[in-house]
Design a protein around this motif. Structure first.
Motif, PDB file in Angstrom:
ATOM      1  N   LEU A 221      27.742 -54.941 -50.039  1.00  0.00           N
ATOM      2  CA  LEU A 221      28.705 -54.863 -50.250  1.00  0.00           C
ATOM      3  C   LEU A 221      29.382 -54.040 -49.016  1.00  0.00           C
ATOM      4  CD1 LEU A 221      27.393 -51.221 -52.527  1.00  0.00           C
ATOM      5  CD2 LEU A 221      28.566 -53.693 -53.383  1.00  0.00           C
ATOM      6  N   ARG A 222      30.666 -54.182 -49.367  1.00  0.00           N
ATOM      7  CA  ARG A 222      31.843 -53.825 -48.219  1.00  0.00           C
ATOM      8  C   ARG A 222      31.979 -52.108 -48.290  1.00  0.00           C
ATOM      9  NH1 ARG A 222      33.137 -56.885 -44.128  1.00  0.00           N
ATOM     10  NH2 ARG A 222      33.293 -58.652 -44.997  1.00  0.00           N
ATOM     11  N   LEU A 223      31.415 -51.269 -47.679  1.00  0.00           N
ATOM     12  CA  LEU A 223      32.973 -50.288 -48.064  1.00  0.00           C
ATOM     13  C   LEU A 223      33.568 -50.178 -47.991  1.00  0.00           C
ATOM     14  CD1 LEU A 223      29.279 -47.595 -47.185  1.00  0.00           C
ATOM     15  CD2 LEU A 223      29.952 -48.378 -49.852  1.00  0.00           C
ATOM     16  N   LYS A 224      34.364 -48.969 -47.860  1.00  0.00           N
ATOM     17  CA  LYS A 224      36.046 -49.072 -47.365  1.00  0.00           C
ATOM     18  C   LYS A 224      36.003 -48.945 -46.273  1.00  0.00           C
ATOM     19  CE  LYS A 224      37.975 -48.763 -52.176  1.00  0.00           C
ATOM     20  NZ  LYS A 224      39.248 -48.419 -52.766  1.00  0.00           N
ATOM     21  N   ASN A 225      34.636 -48.027 -45.215  1.00  0.00           N
ATOM     22  CA  ASN A 225      35.148 -48.059 -44.088  1.00  0.00           C
ATOM     23  C   ASN A 225      34.640 -49.101 -43.361  1.00  0.00           C
ATOM     24  OD1 ASN A 225      32.284 -47.966 -44.410  1.00  0.00           O
ATOM     25  ND2 ASN A 225      31.766 -46.240 -43.104  1.00  0.00           N
ATOM     26  N   GLY A 226      34.201 -50.811 -43.620  1.00  0.00           N
ATOM     27  CA  GLY A 226      34.747 -51.329 -42.955  1.00  0.00           C
ATOM     28  C   GLY A 226      32.778 -52.078 -42.844  1.00  0.00           C
ATOM     29  N   GLN A 227      32.037 -50.327 -43.634  1.00  0.00           N
ATOM     30  CA  GLN A 227      30.942 -51.086 -42.879  1.00  0.00           C
ATOM     31  C   GLN A 227      30.051 -52.146 -44.351  1.00  0.00           C
ATOM     32  OE1 GLN A 227      28.452 -47.810 -43.377  1.00  0.00           O
ATOM     33  NE2 GLN A 227      26.401 -48.752 -42.949  1.00  0.00           N
TER      34      GLN A 227
END
Length: 142
Positions: free
Chosen positions: A129-135
């Motif tokens: 998963l690419r989270l919305k903070n870029g992680q």
């Protein structure tokens, strides 16, 4: 899924979809259980030396200082620097709050997925998963 499909080695598409959904749900539940795994990935910010900075230095070097002009330049410089900041740190805290306030689920929660995940990355080996903070989060991170 029932893998015994009469000797046919192909897995039905709906089974693959179910596996992806289960993996995504599992990753989200892992973040719900431990929101501290969401980390702010601080990137070095490039030094911004703009014409506004140069103009401000010139204005401050002149005597007497034109206070109105200097104040205008200071505010413009602050706007430029603020605009150059990313929102990753804010997003990290927002994501932690969402996951901390959530309960583990048996089925995929579309609302949590939509508000926290920017992209689901599916490869042959795993799902990330690419989270919305870029992680990027994968099973080994949890």
């Amino acid at each position: 899924c029932d893998k015994s499909n009469s000797g046919n080695n192909k897995i039905p598409l709906y089974c693959k979809h179910d596996r992806v959904e289960q993996s995504v749900t599992s990753l989200l539940n892992g973040l719900i259980n431990c929101p501290d795994h969401i980390q702010y990935q601080q990137k070095p910010k490039p030094t911004i030396y703009s014409k506004t900075q140069e103009a401000l230095e010139d204005a401050l070097a002149q005597q007497p200082i034109d206070e109105d002009s200097a104040q205008t330049l200071i505010l413009r410089l602050a706007e430029e620097q603020y605009a150059a900041l990313g929102n990753e740190e804010y997003e990290t805290e927002r994501l932690r709050r969402i996951f901390a306030a959530s309960e583990c689920v048996e089925e995929l929660n579309a609302s949590i997925l939509r508000s926290t995940v920017a992209e689901v990355l599916v490869t042959r080996q795993n799902i990330k998963l690419r989270l919305k903070n870029g992680q990027i989060i994968e099973r080994s991170d949890l």
